[in-house]
Design a protein around this motif. Structure first.
Motif, PDB file in Angstrom:
ATOM      1  N   TRP A  84      59.142  -5.181  10.834  1.00 16.20           N
ATOM      2  CA  TRP A  84      58.178  -4.234  10.919  1.00 16.20           C
ATOM      3  C   TRP A  84      57.857  -3.701  12.290  1.00 16.20           C
ATOM      4  O   TRP A  84      57.784  -2.657  12.772  1.00 16.20           O
ATOM      5  CB  TRP A  84      56.756  -4.437  10.110  1.00 16.20           C
ATOM      6  N   VAL A  85      57.443  -4.789  13.009  1.00 14.24           N
ATOM      7  CA  VAL A  85      56.931  -4.559  14.683  1.00 14.24           C
ATOM      8  C   VAL A  85      58.089  -4.068  15.250  1.00 14.24           C
ATOM      9  O   VAL A  85      58.120  -2.887  16.019  1.00 14.24           O
ATOM     10  CB  VAL A  85      56.761  -5.855  15.338  1.00 14.24           C
ATOM     11  N   ALA A  86      59.418  -4.485  15.009  1.00 10.60           N
ATOM     12  CA  ALA A  86      60.520  -3.761  15.788  1.00 10.60           C
ATOM     13  C   ALA A  86      60.777  -2.573  15.493  1.00 10.60           C
ATOM     14  O   ALA A  86      61.185  -1.719  16.300  1.00 10.60           O
ATOM     15  CB  ALA A  86      62.157  -4.826  15.347  1.00 10.60           C
ATOM     16  N   ALA A  87      60.516  -1.984  14.247  1.00 11.07           N
ATOM     17  CA  ALA A  87      60.639  -0.839  13.721  1.00 11.07           C
ATOM     18  C   ALA A  87      59.700   0.154  14.199  1.00 11.07           C
ATOM     19  O   ALA A  87      59.948   1.562  14.230  1.00 11.07           O
ATOM     20  CB  ALA A  87      60.909  -0.674  12.149  1.00 11.07           C
ATOM     21  N   ALA A  90      58.023   0.240  20.375  1.00  8.95           N
ATOM     22  CA  ALA A  90      59.080   0.025  21.270  1.00  8.95           C
ATOM     23  C   ALA A  90      59.026  -1.309  22.068  1.00  8.95           C
ATOM     24  O   ALA A  90      58.043  -1.777  22.283  1.00  8.95           O
ATOM     25  CB  ALA A  90      59.155   1.263  22.304  1.00  8.95           C
ATOM     26  N   LEU A  91      60.218  -1.807  22.314  1.00  3.06           N
ATOM     27  CA  LEU A  91      60.130  -3.242  22.879  1.00  3.06           C
ATOM     28  C   LEU A  91      59.379  -3.346  24.452  1.00  3.06           C
ATOM     29  O   LEU A  91      59.665  -2.222  25.224  1.00  3.06           O
ATOM     30  CB  LEU A  91      61.442  -3.741  23.265  1.00  3.06           C
ATOM     31  N   GLY A  92      58.596  -4.055  24.679  1.00  2.00           N
ATOM     32  CA  GLY A  92      57.707  -4.071  25.849  1.00  2.00           C
ATOM     33  C   GLY A  92      56.745  -2.878  25.973  1.00  2.00           C
ATOM     34  O   GLY A  92      56.249  -2.894  26.988  1.00  2.00           O
ATOM     35  N   ILE A  93      56.418  -2.083  24.930  1.00  2.00           N
ATOM     36  CA  ILE A  93      55.547  -1.050  25.187  1.00  2.00           C
ATOM     37  C   ILE A  93      54.534  -1.133  23.882  1.00  2.00           C
ATOM     38  O   ILE A  93      55.038  -1.428  22.782  1.00  2.00           O
ATOM     39  CB  ILE A  93      56.194   0.320  25.123  1.00  2.00           C
TER      40      ILE A  93
END
Length: 100
Positions: A84-87, A90-93
């Motif tokens: 869910w977090v990945a979807a 954005a990575l690093g943001i």
């Protein structure tokens, strides 16, 4: 308690959810800004209201779909949280995808 940094107990600190102060205490102890923090809770009215009141993002852990509200983020199991977090971020943001 293995894997936990610490526990903020409302009886010990004298502040209970949904009061934002209990979230502020945890953020201070973690050294994190509210806008870069996601709170996962199982009580929409208490956890969600308190987390949002403190400026945190919130996702509801709702195994049976009993408490979710349209437009409110929810997951049915904690095992789904990483996906869910990945979807949704954005990575690093710390802002959701598509947010400007």
């Amino acid at each position: 308690l293995r894997g936990l940094e610490f526990v903020v107990d409302s009886h010990r600190v004298g502040i209970a959810k949904p009061e934002p102060g209990i979230f502020h205490l945890a953020l201070e102890r973690l050294g994190l800004p509210a806008e870069r923090t996601l709170y996962v809770g199982d009580l929409r009215r208490v956890d969600g209201a308190g987390a949002r009141g403190a400026g945190l993002r919130f996702v509801l852990l709702d195994p049976y779909g009993d408490y979710a509200v349209d437009g409110e983020p929810a997951i049915d199991t904690i095992a789904r949280l990483p996906a869910w977090v990945a979807a949704n971020f954005a990575l690093g943001i710390s802002r959701p995808r598509g947010a400007r």
